[in-house]
Motif scaffolding. Structure first.
Motif, PDB file in Angstrom:
ATOM      1  N   THR A  39      49.851 -33.533  18.170  1.00  0.00           N
ATOM      2  CA  THR A  39      48.546 -33.401  18.811  1.00  0.00           C
ATOM      3  C   THR A  39      48.423 -34.543  19.808  1.00  0.00           C
ATOM      4  OG1 THR A  39      47.510 -34.653  17.002  1.00  0.00           O
ATOM      5  CG2 THR A  39      47.460 -32.251  16.847  1.00  0.00           C
TER       6      THR A  39
ATOM      7  N   SER B 194      32.724 -27.304  12.496  1.00  0.00           N
ATOM      8  CA  SER B 194      33.660 -27.280  13.603  1.00  0.00           C
ATOM      9  C   SER B 194      34.016 -25.843  13.942  1.00  0.00           C
ATOM     10  CB  SER B 194      34.928 -28.064  13.236  1.00  0.00           C
ATOM     11  OG  SER B 194      35.823 -28.139  14.308  1.00  0.00           O
ATOM     12  N   GLU B 195      34.295 -25.573  15.205  1.00  0.00           N
ATOM     13  CA  GLU B 195      34.693 -24.236  15.616  1.00  0.00           C
ATOM     14  C   GLU B 195      36.023 -23.861  14.963  1.00  0.00           C
ATOM     15  OE1 GLU B 195      34.836 -24.186  19.873  1.00  0.00           O
ATOM     16  OE2 GLU B 195      32.817 -25.020  20.061  1.00  0.00           O
ATOM     17  N   GLU B 196      36.186 -22.582  14.711  1.00  0.00           N
ATOM     18  CA  GLU B 196      37.409 -22.120  14.050  1.00  0.00           C
ATOM     19  C   GLU B 196      38.658 -22.518  14.825  1.00  0.00           C
ATOM     20  OE1 GLU B 196      39.422 -17.948  12.428  1.00  0.00           O
ATOM     21  OE2 GLU B 196      37.382 -17.967  13.237  1.00  0.00           O
ATOM     22  N   ALA B 197      38.583 -22.448  16.161  1.00  0.00           N
ATOM     23  CA  ALA B 197      39.750 -22.773  16.983  1.00  0.00           C
ATOM     24  C   ALA B 197      40.114 -24.251  16.894  1.00  0.00           C
ATOM     25  CB  ALA B 197      39.487 -22.382  18.430  1.00  0.00           C
ATOM     26  N   LEU B 198      39.131 -25.102  16.615  1.00  0.00           N
ATOM     27  CA  LEU B 198      39.391 -26.530  16.488  1.00  0.00           C
ATOM     28  C   LEU B 198      39.913 -26.899  15.107  1.00  0.00           C
ATOM     29  CD1 LEU B 198      36.329 -28.244  18.239  1.00  0.00           C
ATOM     30  CD2 LEU B 198      38.679 -28.147  19.050  1.00  0.00           C
ATOM     31  N   GLY B 199      39.436 -26.194  14.103  1.00  0.00           N
ATOM     32  CA  GLY B 199      39.774 -26.556  12.733  1.00  0.00           C
ATOM     33  C   GLY B 199      38.888 -27.684  12.225  1.00  0.00           C
TER      34      GLY B 199
ATOM     35  N   ARG C 283      41.377 -32.200  21.682  1.00  0.00           N
ATOM     36  CA  ARG C 283      40.969 -30.831  21.994  1.00  0.00           C
ATOM     37  C   ARG C 283      39.456 -30.688  21.919  1.00  0.00           C
ATOM     38  NH1 ARG C 283      44.300 -26.225  19.248  1.00  0.00           N
ATOM     39  NH2 ARG C 283      45.793 -27.036  20.783  1.00  0.00           N
TER      40      ARG C 283
ATOM     41  N   GLY D 139      35.862 -28.475  22.057  1.00  0.00           N
ATOM     42  CA  GLY D 139      35.351 -27.186  21.631  1.00  0.00           C
ATOM     43  C   GLY D 139      34.856 -26.351  22.796  1.00  0.00           C
ATOM     44  N   ALA D 140      34.769 -25.035  22.581  1.00  0.00           N
ATOM     45  CA  ALA D 140      34.332 -24.123  23.643  1.00  0.00           C
ATOM     46  C   ALA D 140      32.830 -24.226  23.908  1.00  0.00           C
ATOM     47  CB  ALA D 140      34.706 -22.691  23.272  1.00  0.00           C
TER      48      ALA D 140
END
Length: 214
Positions: free
Chosen positions: A71, A128-133, A156, A158-159
């Motif tokens: 990462t 947290s957003e699913e895409a971020l974890g 990263r 978030g959207a």
């Protein structure tokens, strides 16, 4: 909003040399990448590499348990994507400054924030957003009242708070570690303000510096 942003003492304890220049802009006019923003990206892509600055961020990631080869700090990842990708005019502006100075920069849509931004070390139960974890305990994260806005310091975003062509009011987060000097951090902020003012001549720009020494 600007005066309410804060950095937790645990982050300064992790890296006493950390400083962040916060830049808020009101009245932006954004749009698709154009010849002007492409020229900014091309100029930045031609800049000399500054590996010592990027290595400082890799060390910071290791300090809270992240693996920077898996990462990567944002400026490390961005510097590997040359020539720089076109996103939109405002994102092109801050990406060009990021690579030019080897400085992580995040751009956030203030109208999608819930409460002030703050940089903390995660407990591990933050929304947290699913895409971020879900962040890991001890991980450095940016968040607001709703939840995580950026994981692993600047890895990263978030959207929810991402800058788009419809963004009018924005927060830019310029994050510094040594060997970058405080003077260069200030210069990078001024250069970013100049590019944003070129895009939006009537934009209102305000800044605030936060550091371990206050």
């Amino acid at each position: 909003m600007l005066d309410d942003i804060w950095v937790d003492e645990s982050v300064f304890a992790l890296r006493p040399d950390f400083a962040v220049l916060l830049v808020t802009t009101h009245g932006l006019r954004n749009g698709p990448s154009d010849d002007r923003s492409r020229a900014w990206l091309a100029d930045a892509s031609a800049c000399s590499a500054q590996p010592e600055k990027i290595e400082a961020w890799r060390d910071a990631y290791r300090a809270f348990g992240a693996k920077p080869s898996r990462t990567r700090p944002s400026v490390d990842a961005l510097s590997r994507r040359l020539p720089l990708p076109e996103i939109n005019q405002v994102v092109d502006a801050y990406n060009s400054i990021s690579v030019k100075h080897a400085l992580p920069i995040g751009g956030e849509d203030l109208d999608h924030y819930s409460g002030p931004a703050r940089l903390i070390r995660a407990v591990g139960d933050e929304e947290s957003e699913e895409a971020l974890g879900r962040p890991e305990p001890g991980e450095v994260i940016w968040r607001d009242d709703t939840g995580v806005t950026c994981r692993r310091w600047n890895w990263r975003q978030g959207a929810r708070t991402r800058l788009t062509e419809e963004t009018v009011n924005a927060l830019f987060i310029l994050e510094r570690l040594e060997p970058m000097t405080m003077e260069e951090l200030k210069t990078a902020g001024e250069e970013l303000g100049d590019l944003l003012s070129e895009l939006s001549p009537e934009v209102r720009v305000h800044t605030r510096l936060l550091s371990g020494g206050r």
